[in-house]
Structures are given as C-alpha cells and as structure tokens.
Design an enzyme around this catalytic site. Sequence first.
Site, mmCIF file in Angstrom:
data_model
loop_
_atom_site.group_PDB
_atom_site.id
_atom_site.type_symbol
_atom_site.label_atom_id
_atom_site.label_comp_id
_atom_site.label_asym_id
_atom_site.label_seq_id
_atom_site.Cartn_x
_atom_site.Cartn_y
_atom_site.Cartn_z
ATOM 1 C CG HIS A 37 -1.866 -1.089 1.369
ATOM 2 N ND1 HIS A 37 -1.788 -2.037 2.359
ATOM 3 C CD2 HIS A 37 -2.944 -1.427 0.631
ATOM 4 C CE1 HIS A 37 -2.787 -2.896 2.236
ATOM 5 N NE2 HIS A 37 -3.502 -2.560 1.186
ATOM 6 C CD GLN A 155 -9.301 -4.667 -6.538
ATOM 7 O OE1 GLN A 155 -10.096 -5.278 -5.839
ATOM 8 N NE2 GLN A 155 -8.272 -4.021 -6.028
ATOM 9 C CB ILE A 179 5.489 -4.387 -2.591
ATOM 10 C CG1 ILE A 179 5.381 -3.045 -3.348
ATOM 11 C CG2 ILE A 179 6.638 -4.364 -1.598
ATOM 12 C CD1 ILE A 179 6.559 -2.676 -4.211
ATOM 13 C CB SER A 189 -4.585 -6.973 4.480
ATOM 14 O OG SER A 189 -4.299 -5.746 3.847
HETATM 15 P P1 AMP Z 1 -6.567 -3.699 -0.451
HETATM 16 O O1 AMP Z 1 -6.366 -2.965 0.834
HETATM 17 O O2 AMP Z 1 -6.179 -5.138 -0.398
HETATM 18 O O3 AMP Z 1 -7.929 -3.455 -1.048
HETATM 19 O O4 AMP Z 1 -5.528 -3.066 -1.475
HETATM 20 C C1 AMP Z 1 -5.544 -1.686 -1.768
HETATM 21 C C2 AMP Z 1 -4.648 -1.443 -2.956
HETATM 22 O O5 AMP Z 1 -3.317 -1.865 -2.654
HETATM 23 C C3 AMP Z 1 -5.079 -2.251 -4.208
HETATM 24 O O6 AMP Z 1 -4.910 -1.437 -5.362
HETATM 25 C C4 AMP Z 1 -4.122 -3.401 -4.186
HETATM 26 O O7 AMP Z 1 -3.905 -3.972 -5.463
HETATM 27 C C5 AMP Z 1 -2.860 -2.733 -3.662
HETATM 28 N N1 AMP Z 1 -1.940 -3.733 -3.122
HETATM 29 C C6 AMP Z 1 -2.239 -4.719 -2.245
HETATM 30 N N2 AMP Z 1 -1.160 -5.490 -2.025
HETATM 31 C C7 AMP Z 1 -0.168 -4.988 -2.794
HETATM 32 C C8 AMP Z 1 1.201 -5.359 -3.017
HETATM 33 N N3 AMP Z 1 1.737 -6.408 -2.416
HETATM 34 N N4 AMP Z 1 1.926 -4.624 -3.879
HETATM 35 C C9 AMP Z 1 1.380 -3.556 -4.508
HETATM 36 N N5 AMP Z 1 0.106 -3.153 -4.340
HETATM 37 C C10 AMP Z 1 -0.662 -3.860 -3.498
#
Ligand code: AMP
Length: 282
Positions: A37, A155, A179, A189
Amino acid sequence: MVIIKNVTDIQQYIKNKKALGCKAGFIPTMGALHSGHISLIEKARQDGLFTVCSIFLNPTQFNNKTDFEKYPVSVEGDIELLLNAGCEVLFLPPVSEIYPGGPEQTETYDFGYLDTILEGARRPGHFKGVGQVVARLLDIVLPHCLYLGQKDYQQCMVINKLVTMRDMKDVTVKVCPTIREADGLAMSSRNRRLTEAQRSVAGTIYQCLVSIESKQGSARFAIVRKECEDILTAKGFVPEYVALADARDLTLLPDFEAGRPMVALIAAWIGEIRLIDNVVLG
Ligand code: AMP
C-alpha cells in the site's frame, strides 16, 4: 496528515486544494496497511500529487462472511504508516457515509466477461461490490490519478473498465508493481492471518509463477500447470486455479503463445486463507 470521516468535509478539503492548483492522487484501501500500500502512496508523491488514501472495509465486496469478519483491522498502525509515508489526507468513512441509502440504493456495474472468469467465477458478487465502492469513492474524491497494485490484476482490469464505462476521462489509472516479501510472497493484508507454518510455505505461489514464466517456450502449459498444482498440494495448499491469460483482456489461454502478452495467475487456499498472485510473462 488530516483524517477526515465524512463526505462533505473531504469534498471541501479537496476543492480547496484544487483551487490552489493541486492534483489529487488517490489510493483506495481496506486497511491493514503494508509496504505494498505504502508503495502506492510513494508513487503518487513522486508524481507530484497530493495523496488521499482511503481506508474502508467495504462489506459489499466480500462474498465470504468469515473472510469479512476475520479481515485484519489495525487503524492505529495504519495511521502511523501513512504519517511516515507523508500521506496528506486519510479518508476514513463509516459505512453510512459511503452507502447513505444502503448498498441496495447505490449503483452497481456489470463487467461482463471479466466477472465470469477466475476471481469473478470463484467470488460471485465480488467485482460488483468492488465496482460499487470504487465508483462511489471516485465520485467523492474526483482524483487526477488512481493508484492500484498489480497484485490484484483482474481488479485493475475491472476498475479500468469502470472508469471507461463511466467516461471518467479526467482520471488516469496507474497500475503499480507488486511488492513482495523476501521469499517472493506478495504482500497482502491477509498474510497477517497465516500461522508460522503456513507463512513458511506461502512463497511457493510465487515460485510456481516464476517457474511458469521460465518454462514458456519449452513446455506445454497444461504440463506446467499440473506440476504447479502438485507442488502447491504437496505443500498443503488447495489450489483453486493456475491459469494463463492474455495480459490485455484476460482471455484464458490453453497454451503459451509466442509474441502474445500473457499473464499467469494463481489462487490457492492455505487453511482458511485464500491467496492470489500473478506474474506478467516477460
Ligand atoms: P486492499 O487494501 O487489499 O484493497 O488493497 C488496496 C490497494 O493496494 C489495491 O490497489 C491493491 O492492489 C494494492 N496492493 C495490495 N497489495 C499490494 C502489493 N503487495 N503490492 C502492490 N500493491 C498492493
């Protein structure tokens, strides 16, 4: 960092910033923040935008009640991480601000083919909920750029389609690299819920994706897929899919095709936790 919980206040804040010539970079999240994030916040800052991060655990995108109930929540720690990252605005709305008349009264979108395959097929209603909340958040924040992680490849495609369907020409969608932890596990998460034993094998998903990439051109995908499923199963996973698709439109492919942009995608359960990852084949 300013923390704003209601729609009127954040709209006013952003309006004032825009009047000063600033442009908003928006990073929507569901909290339990990690370096994935934070990399999106950093990208928005590098692009010279003022950063608006939202934390909203959207109930309408969870097709699995247990997943929703057990989704990690760590707002205090999230605030600390955002402060350190130099985030300017944290939008932290309650459900009533996002769905004032209830989710049933809030517009939803049909993503057609994208909602029938992979995540769409396995998580009925998931992308409907994603489209619903992202449309609402975009209407509130009206960002110049929207930052998404490649980790959630399908997504990203759904949200790109949403922006196109809604003719939001002023919004640029930027997809940023996944990442990973040192062993290749994509940060998520949900990783917080892994036991030590589960965590110790969780990097296998990425190893499988790397092996798919390395075997293109020298083996049939059906063989490589079977190898990956066997490896994952031997490590204690229950694989849901090991798939190959066109990287541009997610058309599912039975085999590697030289010259075609491709992405390999895996979803697998370890215990009660469902992990997804993907690699765009180089
Ligand atoms: P989430 O909180 O899981 O809904 O993720 C919020 C945003 O963070 C989304 O655009 C995800 O694709 C991105 N995101 C989650 N994990 C990663 C990661 N490991 N690397 C890069 N972006 C991420």
